[in-house]
Write a protein that holds these residues in place. Sequence first.
Motif, short mmCIF file in Angstrom:
data_model
loop_
_atom_site.label_atom_id
_atom_site.label_comp_id
_atom_site.label_asym_id
_atom_site.label_seq_id
_atom_site.Cartn_x
_atom_site.Cartn_y
_atom_site.Cartn_z
N TYR A 11 -16.04 4.91 -0.77
CA TYR A 11 -17.12 5.45 -1.59
C TYR A 11 -16.51 6.06 -2.85
O TYR A 11 -15.45 6.69 -2.79
N ASN A 12 -17.20 5.93 -3.97
CA ASN A 12 -16.78 6.54 -5.24
C ASN A 12 -15.33 6.22 -5.59
O ASN A 12 -14.57 7.09 -6.00
N ASN A 41 -17.13 14.08 13.30
CA ASN A 41 -17.91 14.00 12.07
C ASN A 41 -17.07 13.39 10.96
O ASN A 41 -15.93 13.78 10.74
N LYS A 45 -18.47 6.28 11.58
CA LYS A 45 -19.38 5.58 12.51
C LYS A 45 -20.62 5.05 11.79
O LYS A 45 -20.97 3.88 11.91
N SER A 46 -21.28 5.94 11.03
CA SER A 46 -22.48 5.51 10.32
C SER A 46 -22.14 4.51 9.22
O SER A 46 -22.91 3.59 8.95
N GLU A 174 -26.94 7.10 16.79
CA GLU A 174 -27.35 8.37 17.42
C GLU A 174 -28.86 8.40 17.66
O GLU A 174 -29.52 9.40 17.36
N1 LIG Z 1 -22.92 7.56 0.37
C1 LIG Z 1 -21.75 8.21 0.47
N2 LIG Z 1 -21.07 8.59 -0.62
C2 LIG Z 1 -19.88 9.22 -0.53
N3 LIG Z 1 -19.28 9.52 0.65
C3 LIG Z 1 -19.91 9.15 1.77
C4 LIG Z 1 -21.17 8.49 1.75
N4 LIG Z 1 -21.55 8.26 3.04
C5 LIG Z 1 -20.58 8.76 3.81
N5 LIG Z 1 -19.58 9.30 3.05
C6 LIG Z 1 -18.34 9.90 3.57
O1 LIG Z 1 -17.68 8.90 4.31
C7 LIG Z 1 -17.05 9.46 5.47
C8 LIG Z 1 -17.60 8.78 6.72
O2 LIG Z 1 -18.97 9.14 6.85
P1 LIG Z 1 -19.90 8.60 8.03
O3 LIG Z 1 -21.27 9.02 7.71
O4 LIG Z 1 -19.63 7.17 8.20
O5 LIG Z 1 -19.32 9.41 9.28
P2 LIG Z 1 -19.87 9.53 10.76
O6 LIG Z 1 -18.75 9.15 11.66
O7 LIG Z 1 -21.14 8.82 10.91
O8 LIG Z 1 -20.08 11.11 10.90
P3 LIG Z 1 -21.23 11.96 11.70
O9 LIG Z 1 -20.75 12.09 13.09
O10 LIG Z 1 -21.21 13.27 10.97
O11 LIG Z 1 -22.53 11.24 11.55
C9 LIG Z 1 -17.34 10.96 5.41
O12 LIG Z 1 -16.23 11.58 4.80
C10 LIG Z 1 -18.55 11.05 4.52
O13 LIG Z 1 -18.60 12.28 3.84
#
Ligand SMILES: Nc1ncnc2c1ncn2[C@@H]1O[C@H](COP(=O)(O)OP(=O)(O)OP(=O)(O)O)[C@@H](O)[C@H]1O
Length: 272
Positions: A11-12, A41, A45-46, A174
């Motif tokens: 990202y970015n 976190n 995953k997402s 989730e």
């Molecule tokens: N649209 C975005 N722009 C910038 N950074 C992002 C974006 N979406 C996610 N991130 C970053 O990417 C990384 C992975 O995020 P992600 O949402 O995939 O984690 P996750 O495992 O689903 O966490 P959680 O358990 O909190 O849901 C994190 O550091 C998050 O801040």
Amino acid sequence: MLTLDDVRLTYNGGTSAEVRALRGVTLTIPAGEFVTVVGSNGAGKSSLIKLVAGEERPTSGRVELDGRDVTRLPVHRRARDVARVFDDPRAGSLPELSIEDNLALALSRGQRRRLRFAVGGERRALMRERLAVLGLGLERRLADPVGLLSAGQRQSLTMVMAGLRDPRVLLLDEHLAALDPGTQRRVLELTTAMVRRLGCATVMVTHNMEHAIDVGDRLLVMSRGELIADFSGERKAALSVEALVETIASAGDAVSDRMVLREEAAPAGAGR
Ligand SMILES: Nc1ncnc2c1ncn2[C@@H]1O[C@H](COP(=O)(O)OP(=O)(O)OP(=O)(O)O)[C@@H](O)[C@H]1O
Ligand SMILES: [Mg+2]
């Protein structure tokens, strides 16, 4: 079958806000395989789910569905093959529309040949049949606006909508998180039964360590954008909550408060 080949997602990129959310994920999930995913976190995953759904495009690498390259296909061009259920029960359906109209929308979005015959009365019969499986009486409430349903009823409806589309891939991010423990159990049972019936490749992100171990065929652990463990068969069956938490912690990741290690036993006589 879902295949990810050395998928990276930044990202970015090139800015001070750069985040390398996926750092080279390679993974094959055959049709019918039910995979659970855990990680702290921000583990990615997402991001993994969004990438398969088409909401995000990888910075590099390849995504294939049944051998077809879908890496650059937008969400709507994958919608027939990829169903997704979010954590928020309000996200999957339109509150002002009736249960029937929501199901009709889901049907039209994901229509496959074998469902095309289903018009009018036949279509309604199909809806009633699918709803009846839930055991919530929703099959008698086709005309009710979805906004009247409880969170658990609404998430169950979203699951039925996802299944109506006969997807090749089912993505659950989730999807139990906002439900109370009793409702979680019911929706989880529904999920397992649905995955078996549909025979689709399923990815279920969960922060419940017991669910991750007990449900499905395979368990993936993510840390900082990478897959760090992959348990299946006897290794998965023998896994304890403690060992799973240790796997996460040994990567240097925090075991967050949101992670449910073990469900509290329900008080005696508690209704479901
Ligand atoms: N649209 C975005 N722009 C910038 N950074 C992002 C974006 N979406 C996610 N991130 C970053 O990417 C990384 C992975 O995020 P992600 O949402 O995939 O984690 P996750 O495992 O689903 O966490 P959680 O358990 O909190 O849901 C994190 O550091 C998050 O801040
Ligand atoms: Mg997430």
